[in-house]
Scaffold this motif. Structure first.
Motif, mmCIF file in Angstrom:
data_model
loop_
_atom_site.group_PDB
_atom_site.id
_atom_site.type_symbol
_atom_site.label_atom_id
_atom_site.label_comp_id
_atom_site.label_asym_id
_atom_site.label_seq_id
_atom_site.Cartn_x
_atom_site.Cartn_y
_atom_site.Cartn_z
ATOM 1 N N CYS A 202 0.907 -1.314 0.040
ATOM 2 C CA CYS A 202 -0.180 -0.087 0.026
ATOM 3 C C CYS A 202 0.816 1.212 -0.074
ATOM 4 O O CYS A 202 0.437 2.328 -0.662
ATOM 5 N N LEU B 189 1.743 4.648 7.078
ATOM 6 C CA LEU B 189 1.626 2.968 6.881
ATOM 7 C C LEU B 189 2.742 2.362 7.143
ATOM 8 O O LEU B 189 2.519 1.126 7.630
ATOM 9 N N ASN C 158 -5.595 6.873 -2.152
ATOM 10 C CA ASN C 158 -5.981 6.803 -0.774
ATOM 11 C C ASN C 158 -7.249 6.144 -0.184
ATOM 12 O O ASN C 158 -7.185 5.438 0.614
ATOM 13 N N VAL D 52 -6.991 2.292 -1.109
ATOM 14 C CA VAL D 52 -5.809 1.575 -0.164
ATOM 15 C C VAL D 52 -6.589 1.382 1.361
ATOM 16 O O VAL D 52 -6.409 0.511 1.994
ATOM 17 N N LEU E 173 -7.353 -1.908 3.689
ATOM 18 C CA LEU E 173 -7.080 -2.163 4.925
ATOM 19 C C LEU E 173 -7.968 -2.206 5.947
ATOM 20 O O LEU E 173 -7.932 -2.907 6.840
#
Length: 299
Positions: A42, A117, A269, A272, A276
């Motif tokens: 990521c 991250l 973003n 991603v 997550l």
């Protein structure tokens, strides 16, 4: 770009390289192998987006004369806000972002996403470091010389293992087992902590992000365009922001120039952090089930 890709592949190879001796369970490997690997991928996606276009592009309208575009966009990347007039027409704009007109939310945390991250990846690996310290290579010692198809001097090696067990391990099962359970519990706590930390990092707009996105895209396209229906991806990761750029005017006084900025990086973003979100849910459920299983074992 090639050097970046090579370093990422090398890091992932070292992270997920299989070992002949296993000292933990597959659920632990989800936390200290799969999770950091996913976070590194990521991070590469977020950083790689800058190779295909700038993360922000701003338009100052008629006031653009005499403005250095790079300076304007660098300034707005750090200080752009959500305070776009409600009458502004466009997707992912004020109507999709914040219902409280008296609240100004700053977007500058986006520049910290890659570092954030990487920080999450390091946190995920901490229980593994702790378990390696406590375990002390015990399983590796037991498995020494036994991982091949043919074992030489079986009787002699078995006698050495029995003597080592009687001298060092006897009556210490509880300490070893409790240490491992504590690391499994720590894996679960870390997932919950990272969920909350990400929620705070994204201005308290993440705790139900994945569920809302799922609900939104279950709606028919015509209902998605209805007034009052908010796209959760736009709400958490707006793609249009406003920026008040201050500079010295020709009269020697400061003047404010308002620019509309496109946050192109949020196209990456929002997806991603959606991946997550579901990954955090999955790992937390697996970790919780594992803890229940350990509790049943201890009864």
């Amino acid at each position: 770009m090639a050097m970046l890709a090579a370093s990422i592949v090398k890091s992932l190879g070292q992270l997920i390289e299989p070992s002949g001796i296993s000292i933990d369970t597959w659920s632990c490997k989800l936390s200290y192998k799969a999770s950091p690997a996913l976070l590194i991928i990521c991070t590469a996606l977020v950083c790689g987006r800058q190779y295909f276009g700038e993360p922000i592009a701003c338009d100052a309208g008629t006031a653009r004369g005499g403005i250095e575009q790079n300076v304007l966009e660098s300034y707005c990347w750090m200080y752009s806000t959500f305070n776009i007039p409600r009458e502004y027409k466009g997707a992912c704009s004020a109507g999709d972002q914040d219902t409280n007109l008296n609240t100004i939310v700053y977007n500058s945390y986006y520049q910290w996403v890659p570092l954030f991250l990487i920080f999450l990846a390091v946190i995920f690996y901490l229980p593994r470091c702790l378990w390696l310290l406590w375990e002390g290579g015990l399983m590796k010692f037991f498995g020494k010389g036994t991982t091949t198809r043919f074992i030489e001097d079986q009787d002699e090696k078995r006698e050495k293992l029995v003597q080592f067990f009687c001298r060092n391990i006897h009556n210490k099962y509880n300490i070893y087992f409790c240490g491992f359970i504590f690391c499994e519990f720590l894996n679960f706590i870390i997932v919950i902590f990272q969920f909350y930390l990400t929620h705070r990092f994204l201005h308290s707009r993440y705790i139900d992000y994945g569920f809302k996105v799922w609900q939104y895209y279950l709606l028919p396209p015509e209902e998605q365009q209805m007034p009052g229906v908010i796209n959760p991806m736009c709400y958490t990761f707006p793609r249009i922001a406003s920026c008040d750029y201050w500079r010295w005017g020709t009269g020697g006084q400061q003047e404010s120039i308002n620019a509309i900025c496109i946050l192109a990086l949020n196209i990456i973003n929002d997806k991603v952090f959606l991946v997550l979100w579901w990954w955090f849910i999955f790992v937390s459920i697996i970790s919780f089930i594992r803890l229940i299983y350990r509790g049943i074992q201890c009864r």
